[in-house]
Design a protein around this motif. Sequence first.
Motif, PDB file in Angstrom:
ATOM      1  N   VAL A 111      -0.881   9.722  -7.662  1.00  0.00           N
ATOM      2  CA  VAL A 111      -0.399  10.780  -8.546  1.00  0.00           C
ATOM      3  C   VAL A 111      -1.544  11.175  -9.472  1.00  0.00           C
ATOM      4  N   LEU A 112      -1.554  12.421  -9.922  1.00  0.00           N
ATOM      5  CA  LEU A 112      -2.535  12.866 -10.909  1.00  0.00           C
ATOM      6  C   LEU A 112      -1.904  12.773 -12.292  1.00  0.00           C
TER       7      LEU A 112
ATOM      8  N   ALA B 263       5.564   7.834  -4.595  1.00  0.00           N
ATOM      9  CA  ALA B 263       4.854   6.690  -5.155  1.00  0.00           C
ATOM     10  C   ALA B 263       5.299   6.392  -6.580  1.00  0.00           C
ATOM     11  N   LEU B 264       5.434   7.411  -7.407  1.00  0.00           N
ATOM     12  CA  LEU B 264       5.884   7.218  -8.780  1.00  0.00           C
ATOM     13  C   LEU B 264       7.397   7.347  -8.903  1.00  0.00           C
TER      14      LEU B 264
ATOM     15  N   SER C 245       0.819  -1.204   0.000  1.00  0.00           N
ATOM     16  CA  SER C 245       0.000   0.000   0.000  1.00  0.00           C
ATOM     17  C   SER C 245       0.854   1.255   0.000  1.00  0.00           C
ATOM     18  N   PHE C 246       0.415   2.240  -0.766  1.00  0.00           N
ATOM     19  CA  PHE C 246       1.059   3.542  -0.774  1.00  0.00           C
ATOM     20  C   PHE C 246       0.280   4.524   0.096  1.00  0.00           C
TER      21      PHE C 246
ATOM     22  N   LYS D  18       4.384  -3.328  -5.778  1.00  0.00           N
ATOM     23  CA  LYS D  18       4.121  -1.902  -5.887  1.00  0.00           C
ATOM     24  C   LYS D  18       3.394  -1.597  -7.194  1.00  0.00           C
ATOM     25  N   VAL D  19       2.242  -0.971  -7.069  1.00  0.00           N
ATOM     26  CA  VAL D  19       1.473  -0.522  -8.229  1.00  0.00           C
ATOM     27  C   VAL D  19       0.974   0.885  -7.936  1.00  0.00           C
ATOM     28  N   VAL D  20       1.186   1.787  -8.862  1.00  0.00           N
ATOM     29  CA  VAL D  20       0.798   3.187  -8.687  1.00  0.00           C
ATOM     30  C   VAL D  20      -0.592   3.425  -9.279  1.00  0.00           C
ATOM     31  N   VAL D  21      -1.431   4.115  -8.520  1.00  0.00           N
ATOM     32  CA  VAL D  21      -2.750   4.515  -8.998  1.00  0.00           C
ATOM     33  C   VAL D  21      -2.663   5.970  -9.460  1.00  0.00           C
TER      34      VAL D  21
END
Length: 357
Positions: free
Chosen positions: A165-166, A22-23, A2-3, A122-125
């Motif tokens: 991240v946006l 995160a990224l 989890s981030f 790790k997976v970034v949303v």
Amino acid sequence: MSFRPETRGHVHVNERMTMTNALSELLAEKKWLLTDGATGTNLFNMGLSSGDAPELWNVDEPAKIKALYKGSVDAGSDLFLTNTFGGNASRLKLHDAQNRVRELNIAASEIGREVADTAGRKVVVAGSVGPTGDIMVPMGPLTHEAAVEMFHEQAEALKDGGCDVLWVETISSPDEFRAAAEAFKLADMPWAGTMSFDTAGRTMMGVTSTEMVSIVDKIENAPVAFGANCGVGASDILRTVLGFSSTGTQTPIISKGNAGIPKYVDGAILYDGTPELMADYARLAADSGATIIGGCCGTTPEHLRAMREALDSHTSVSRPSLDQVAEALGGFSSPSDGTDGKGPVSDRSTRRRRRSA
């Protein structure tokens, strides 16, 4: 992994890691990151009707949105975009849903957070933010202040829903790109941004690849990464990526190209790019200077699996020439991308030679 921190309803406790990490940290760990593929193409395959707002499915069909995200993650994507491309008030107004911006964006983000946190790695949303759909002044009615307000409203909802991240995408106007950057600063969120170079190598508003680098360099709230998405096809987007990297920029470059060229077949729009072609595209994108590589329209989990395998087994070689790109992926849609000072000129002799689907 989890981030995000503990959540209480839709409000997340503000003791999370610095959002940029995160990224940026994932970029530091891997040579290349694989993004997701198409949203629209895959949702149409699940039953979405043409003209319907995909964002309404975040509430009406959450299981299908979860399947959309999970399809990318299971195929090997390191990050995926939320189903919120048209989630601003201006675009939702077309569906009488302009008052549901917060609800729809939070729902999409929370589904994404669940998928990422149960991925086992790790997976970034990334919270997808598309253009407003309006033309900015002086050519149109949209003011800078109104654009910032719309982007800020969406950004806050994506943040509260759990995005890391946006990700503003498919932008053609420098002014709209800057408005998004200002809104993301107000939301205190890291961001990435892509433009669509779909008009003879330029954006619809005339921006070239090298001009975009200059725009990014001058933005006070700098993006974590920038690049191109959508456009015409795999060859054209790599010409744009080569334009980015030729400037020597140190900001990570994004390449998110379409899976071939759209064709109208039996009443439906289909893209002719095979998984093999997209694997070639992924390798060439890496050699062209992109560090975040994925697909846009027409890209399915099948394409992504081939791209994941291609990147995992790839060893960097020298930057490809335009001739090498054309030989592997087909010709370009125009003889110039504008970086040589030439304007958009149509050239029928350079129509791309593509593999059949």
